[in-house]
Design an enzyme around this catalytic site. Sequence first.
Site, PDB file in Angstrom:
ATOM      1  N   SER A 102     -41.409 -15.481   1.525  1.00 60.29           N
ATOM      2  CA  SER A 102     -40.536 -16.076   0.512  1.00 60.29           C
ATOM      3  C   SER A 102     -40.533 -17.605   0.570  1.00 60.29           C
ATOM      4  O   SER A 102     -41.549 -18.250   0.377  1.00 60.29           O
ATOM      5  CB  SER A 102     -39.132 -15.499   0.664  1.00 60.29           C
ATOM      6  OG  SER A 102     -38.299 -15.886  -0.404  1.00 60.29           O
ATOM      7  N   ASP A 241     -39.486 -20.225  -5.942  1.00 62.68           N
ATOM      8  CA  ASP A 241     -39.838 -20.293  -4.523  1.00 62.68           C
ATOM      9  C   ASP A 241     -41.199 -19.643  -4.329  1.00 62.68           C
ATOM     10  O   ASP A 241     -41.849 -19.236  -5.294  1.00 62.68           O
ATOM     11  CB  ASP A 241     -38.749 -19.662  -3.649  1.00 62.68           C
ATOM     12  CG  ASP A 241     -38.615 -18.161  -3.845  1.00 62.68           C
ATOM     13  OD1 ASP A 241     -39.075 -17.643  -4.888  1.00 62.68           O
ATOM     14  OD2 ASP A 241     -38.046 -17.484  -2.965  1.00 62.68           O
ATOM     15  N   ASP A 243     -42.441 -16.839  -3.372  1.00 61.61           N
ATOM     16  CA  ASP A 243     -42.802 -15.505  -3.856  1.00 61.61           C
ATOM     17  C   ASP A 243     -42.202 -15.186  -5.219  1.00 61.61           C
ATOM     18  O   ASP A 243     -42.325 -14.067  -5.701  1.00 61.61           O
ATOM     19  CB  ASP A 243     -42.422 -14.432  -2.829  1.00 61.61           C
ATOM     20  CG  ASP A 243     -40.922 -14.191  -2.738  1.00 61.61           C
ATOM     21  OD1 ASP A 243     -40.146 -15.139  -2.965  1.00 61.61           O
ATOM     22  OD2 ASP A 243     -40.516 -13.052  -2.431  1.00 61.61           O
ATOM     23  N   ASP A 245     -39.094 -14.885  -6.445  1.00 67.16           N
ATOM     24  CA  ASP A 245     -37.871 -14.127  -6.733  1.00 67.16           C
ATOM     25  C   ASP A 245     -36.645 -15.027  -6.872  1.00 67.16           C
ATOM     26  O   ASP A 245     -35.550 -14.545  -7.148  1.00 67.16           O
ATOM     27  CB  ASP A 245     -37.635 -13.014  -5.703  1.00 67.16           C
ATOM     28  CG  ASP A 245     -37.387 -13.519  -4.292  1.00 67.16           C
ATOM     29  OD1 ASP A 245     -37.465 -14.750  -4.063  1.00 67.16           O
ATOM     30  OD2 ASP A 245     -37.110 -12.676  -3.407  1.00 67.16           O
TER      31      ASP A 245
END
EC number: 5.4.2.10
Length: 445
Positions: A102, A241, A243, A245
């Site tokens: 992440s 960010d 990833d 999400d």
Amino acid sequence: MSNRKYFGTDGIRGRVGDAPITPDFVLKLGWAAGKVLARHGSRKIIIGKDTRISGYMLESALEAGLAAAGLSALFTGPMPTPAVAYLTRTFRAEAGIVISASHNPFYDNGIKFFSIDGTKLPDAVEEAIEAEMEKEISCVDSAELGKASRIVDAAGRYIEFCKATFPNELSLSELKIVVDCANGATYHIAPNVLRELGANVIAIGCEPNGVNINAEVGATDVRALQARVLAEKADLGIAFDGDGDRVIMVDHEGNKVDGDQSMYIIAREGLRQGQLRGGAVGTLMSNMGLELALKQLGIPFARAKVGDRYVLEKMQEKGWRIGAENSGHVILLDKTTTGDGIVAGLQVLAAMARNHMSLHDLCSGMKMFPQILVNVRYTAGSGDPLEHESVKAVTAEVEAALGNRGRVLLRKSGTEPLIRVMVEGEDEAQVTEFAHRIADAVKAV
């Protein structure tokens, strides 16, 4: 109470090369997951990743483990976490696996799973995978080994899904948008989504090299985005960010717009359109200004523990369709099954386009309270500072002084010996003084 050894609230995460993020562990994890998931019928697993250099190594290890258990891997290449959830659903795969840490630096990585319906694996399945990992690896017969293939149109499928969440009657043709993809998984997705919806797009943080993910770019560091929005005289900026999400936005004046403000805009627009079902879920860290602004609109508000997993649980418990963390996780269950930065950003853009209002003006109905956060390190094993009478006494004094126009939140970090002291109220100088007064009491223990 779960007694899982490896799985945390967001899968398995750590520094690459240190246990458990090692090739041998991840290979065995793939095998164990394959053994458990093969019991459920389908023999396909979607594997996506972000742009970290370690993703190549870890996806190969996962694929080898899955193949040994008789399951086939479908690779997406670099793909946002919510895209993997979506593709898992549409391919009717037994599960989806995301290789990502992440918003963490490139030298960390992690593994998390989605079930066939695009939601987090149930605890019982994660526990079954951990139990399987205690056994020796055994290979299925050669004729039953899994295969590996690539989903060549994965990006295109997800781009079309994202665009479909934006109303057909609206366009972004009047907007100049700076988009920051954190050198992460949205780099080849988000700019194309926005351009195809008509926006004039300036892209930054879209040149991943394996080691620059989240490095002074993206949702956790919007300084570059703020500077570019002002320099380009853009209407707004959107940052994701690593990833994809989370989404954080920047208005035309360079002001940061966080997940609380995005949820306020989306919830208010849902109310105006007659599409809001129930209320909205935030967290213990959600700004008090959000709660008061929603109350003025007659929208119920509930707080969950910090973590998008807990936000989703509270949403499901109440039957509500919208939830968010101030860090930028926004969950819209009418649109998707998990936090999706691109989809959430599009709903804010839809509110701008429909109302012919700037992002700055859409935020104006919500007054953000100053919120001061102080991290205090303590000696692990020396007792719980939060249970000490002196800390309780100072906290009570501050709460009494704030009354019903402020909040105090003390919580332990889940990963290191830190006490997080958060004080919120209307006067920034007073709130700052109160936060440091409590922090000093914690240090003195």
